[in-house]
Write a protein that holds these residues in place. Structure first.
Motif, PDB file in Angstrom:
ATOM      1  N   MET A  51       0.838  -1.197   0.000  1.00  0.00           N
ATOM      2  CA  MET A  51       0.000   0.000   0.000  1.00  0.00           C
ATOM      3  C   MET A  51       0.873   1.248   0.000  1.00  0.00           C
ATOM      4  SD  MET A  51      -2.818   1.312   2.798  1.00  0.00           S
ATOM      5  CE  MET A  51      -3.863  -0.111   2.526  1.00  0.00           C
ATOM      6  N   ARG A  52       0.494   2.212  -0.853  1.00  0.00           N
ATOM      7  CA  ARG A  52       1.223   3.480  -0.888  1.00  0.00           C
ATOM      8  C   ARG A  52       0.353   4.566  -0.265  1.00  0.00           C
ATOM      9  NH1 ARG A  52       4.917   6.748  -1.890  1.00  0.00           N
ATOM     10  NH2 ARG A  52       4.710   8.715  -3.023  1.00  0.00           N
ATOM     11  N   VAL A  53       0.945   5.324   0.653  1.00  0.00           N
ATOM     12  CA  VAL A  53       0.225   6.378   1.366  1.00  0.00           C
ATOM     13  C   VAL A  53       0.962   7.696   1.192  1.00  0.00           C
ATOM     14  CG1 VAL A  53      -0.657   7.179   3.588  1.00  0.00           C
ATOM     15  CG2 VAL A  53      -0.635   4.721   3.075  1.00  0.00           C
ATOM     16  N   VAL A  54       0.204   8.733   0.850  1.00  0.00           N
ATOM     17  CA  VAL A  54       0.727  10.095   0.794  1.00  0.00           C
ATOM     18  C   VAL A  54       0.103  10.882   1.939  1.00  0.00           C
ATOM     19  CG1 VAL A  54       0.612  12.274  -0.488  1.00  0.00           C
ATOM     20  CG2 VAL A  54       1.303  10.168  -1.652  1.00  0.00           C
ATOM     21  N   VAL A  55       0.957  11.595   2.681  1.00  0.00           N
ATOM     22  CA  VAL A  55       0.514  12.423   3.807  1.00  0.00           C
ATOM     23  C   VAL A  55       0.814  13.877   3.469  1.00  0.00           C
ATOM     24  CG1 VAL A  55       0.765  12.916   6.266  1.00  0.00           C
ATOM     25  CG2 VAL A  55       1.007  10.555   5.429  1.00  0.00           C
ATOM     26  N   ALA A  56      -0.172  14.749   3.596  1.00  0.00           N
ATOM     27  CA  ALA A  56       0.031  16.183   3.405  1.00  0.00           C
ATOM     28  C   ALA A  56       0.160  16.829   4.776  1.00  0.00           C
ATOM     29  CB  ALA A  56      -1.132  16.794   2.635  1.00  0.00           C
ATOM     30  N   GLY A  57       1.343  17.366   5.063  1.00  0.00           N
ATOM     31  CA  GLY A  57       1.565  18.039   6.341  1.00  0.00           C
ATOM     32  C   GLY A  57       2.561  17.312   7.207  1.00  0.00           C
ATOM     33  N   ALA A  58       3.654  17.992   7.566  1.00  0.00           N
ATOM     34  CA  ALA A  58       4.703  17.401   8.411  1.00  0.00           C
ATOM     35  C   ALA A  58       4.698  18.034   9.789  1.00  0.00           C
ATOM     36  CB  ALA A  58       6.070  17.555   7.753  1.00  0.00           C
ATOM     37  N   GLY A  59       3.506  18.267  10.322  1.00  0.00           N
ATOM     38  CA  GLY A  59       3.377  18.660  11.718  1.00  0.00           C
ATOM     39  C   GLY A  59       3.384  17.417  12.594  1.00  0.00           C
ATOM     40  N   ILE A  60       2.974  17.573  13.827  1.00  0.00           N
ATOM     41  CA  ILE A  60       2.999  16.442  14.754  1.00  0.00           C
ATOM     42  C   ILE A  60       2.084  15.320  14.262  1.00  0.00           C
ATOM     43  CG2 ILE A  60       2.338  15.722  17.089  1.00  0.00           C
ATOM     44  CD1 ILE A  60       3.420  18.485  18.009  1.00  0.00           C
ATOM     45  N   GLY A  61       0.887  15.668  13.783  1.00  0.00           N
ATOM     46  CA  GLY A  61      -0.023  14.647  13.299  1.00  0.00           C
ATOM     47  C   GLY A  61       0.498  13.908  12.083  1.00  0.00           C
ATOM     48  N   GLY A  62       1.016  14.641  11.109  1.00  0.00           N
ATOM     49  CA  GLY A  62       1.518  14.007   9.895  1.00  0.00           C
ATOM     50  C   GLY A  62       2.726  13.128  10.143  1.00  0.00           C
ATOM     51  N   LEU A  63       3.643  13.590  10.984  1.00  0.00           N
ATOM     52  CA  LEU A  63       4.836  12.805  11.279  1.00  0.00           C
ATOM     53  C   LEU A  63       4.501  11.584  12.126  1.00  0.00           C
ATOM     54  CD1 LEU A  63       7.264  15.764  12.021  1.00  0.00           C
ATOM     55  CD2 LEU A  63       7.251  14.331   9.974  1.00  0.00           C
ATOM     56  N   ALA A  64       3.599  11.750  13.104  1.00  0.00           N
ATOM     57  CA  ALA A  64       3.159  10.595  13.887  1.00  0.00           C
ATOM     58  C   ALA A  64       2.474   9.564  13.001  1.00  0.00           C
ATOM     59  CB  ALA A  64       2.217  11.042  15.006  1.00  0.00           C
ATOM     60  N   THR A  65       1.782  10.030  11.964  1.00  0.00           N
ATOM     61  CA  THR A  65       1.144   9.119  11.018  1.00  0.00           C
ATOM     62  C   THR A  65       2.184   8.323  10.255  1.00  0.00           C
ATOM     63  OG1 THR A  65      -0.769  10.584  10.779  1.00  0.00           O
ATOM     64  CG2 THR A  65      -0.380   8.986   9.013  1.00  0.00           C
ATOM     65  N   ALA A  66       3.210   8.996   9.764  1.00  0.00           N
ATOM     66  CA  ALA A  66       4.261   8.295   9.021  1.00  0.00           C
ATOM     67  C   ALA A  66       4.924   7.232   9.884  1.00  0.00           C
ATOM     68  CB  ALA A  66       5.295   9.297   8.513  1.00  0.00           C
TER      69      ALA A  66
END
Length: 398
Positions: A1-16
């Motif tokens: 699965m390929r996932v793209v995350v928009a936003g490298a704040g706390i939420g986006g980085l925790a998601t990665a």
């Protein structure tokens, strides 16, 4: 699965990081700014979020840059103690409540992403500007400062791009700016002597103005403590930029309203005057949404459920979003089903939190109270089943 995350704040980085821990390693995080720097002031990580960071193996790293909060002490406008409430371990949680500089936590998570997923997993200077569903995925469009566009293909797009989320605006183009609630918050960080026990959050004030402070760094030898503070009062008109959390504040403006707040245990005017940084935060939030998802696209963190920046729970809720979403994506073969389940688990709880913060009104500070379903109930949190999402395997532990 390929996932793209928009936003490298706390939420986006925790998601990665959570996706990687769940065995989903084809992840790219896009960030609108060209250089990620440790901006902002202090935030609180509540026990439920500390637990999830511990599941990622980050407890010691977070503890090293934080101060554990043991109590919240409430005072009147003249500094007289009214009541004391235990926090974290002292309140019966199995994990502490940490106070940490937002920028330092963001950089810690960023280092983790680059170490786990590689430098190619981060692309900066690109803001989400569009997406289109395809038969078996989503085409994502980003725009750089010069107006050039870059596209990417993914199975899932996660918009974790803050209160002014481009992803949310694409889903709800007629929503407009955040809702203004008639008050202003000034937030800063200042060197100062240790505050009470050194593990105390203080709240002082009345129904009109109030002041909140807590340590981000303990005093050590000749080195003073570092205190995060918040000053709040009514504001005569709407803010120029309702969703701008990095608007520099004029210290003289703040001091004019808190000049005589001198207590035996805290000199508020001196604390404000000595600020290393100070920002003006308008009291804005977003209305709860009927849905966070559009096919293979979903919202996370402030993009999904921005609330007042006084509820001390925004970052914690984003971390919970990230962990739940990663778990659902790792345990469902259909990404759309996974996003539906994520929303089913998280949207009611965050809607309750948003409404609770509003219900407290602009003259009070909504502290977390034991509310089942929001992650604040110490007994339920300590006893609930948890998951460890590693290599797509789900386990439970008490």
């Amino acid at each position: 699965m390929r996932v793209v995350v928009a936003g490298a704040g706390i939420g986006g980085l925790a998601t990665a990081l959570s996706l990687y821990a769940a065995g989903i390693t084809d992840v790219t995080v896009y960030e609108a700014v060209e250089e990620i720097r440790p901006l902002g002031v202090g935030i609180d990580l509540l026990p439920h979020a500390v637990r999830e960071l511990s599941e990622l193996g980050l407890y010691d790293d977070v503890a090293e840059i934080s101060v554990a909060t043991a109590e919240s002490v409430h005072h009147d406008r003249f500094g007289r103690r009214l009541r004391t409430e235990p926090r974290g371990l002292a309140a019966g949680y199995a994990w502490p409540q940490f106070s940490v500089h937002r920028g330092e936590l963001q950089m810690l998570l960023l280092r983790g992403q680059l170490a786990w997923l590689g430098a190619e997993s981060l692309r900066t200077g690109l803001r989400l500007s569009g997406y289109a569903q395809t038969a078996d995925g989503v085409t994502v469009e980003f725009t750089d400062p010069a107006g050039n566009t870059v596209t990417d293909e993914a199975d899932v797009l996660i918009a974790a791009d803050g209160i002014d989320s481009a992803g949310r605006a694409l889903m709800y183009p007629s929503e407009g700016p955040p809702t203004w609630h008639g008050r202003v918050l000034w937030r800063g960080v200042s060197p100062a002597p240790a505050l009470l026990t050194g593990h105390t959050t203080i709240v002082a004030g009345d129904g009109d103005q109030r002041f909140v402070a807590h340590p981000l760094r303990a005093a050590e030898g000749e080195r003073p403590a570092l205190l995060n503070w918040l000053a709040e009062r009514p504001h005569p008109g709407p803010p120029a930029q309702p969703g701008d959390w990095q608007r520099p504040a004029e210290l003289d403006t703040i001091l004019a309203h808190f000049a005589d707040w001198e207590f035996d245990w805290l000199d508020v005017p001196t604390l404000i005057a000595n600020a290393d940084v100070a920002y003006e935060y308008p009291m804005v939030d977003r209305d709860p949404l009927p849905s966070w998802s559009d096919g293979r696209v979903t919202l996370l963190g402030d993009a999904a459920h921005a609330t007042f920046p006084i509820g001390i729970d925004g970052a914690s809720q984003a971390i919970l979003d990230a962990r739940v979403l990663a778990h659902e994506l790792a345990t469902h073969s259909d990404p759309i089903e996974a996003l539906s389940r994520y929303e089913e688990l998280r949207r009611p709880a965050t809607t309750t939190l948003q409404q609770s913060n509003r219900a407290h009104g602009p003259g009070t500070l909504p502290h977390p109270t034991p509310t089942p379903g929001t992650g604040h109930d110490a007994k339920a949190l300590n006893e609930r089943a948890s998951y460890s999402v590693t290599n797509n395997k789900t386990t439970t532990e008490s």
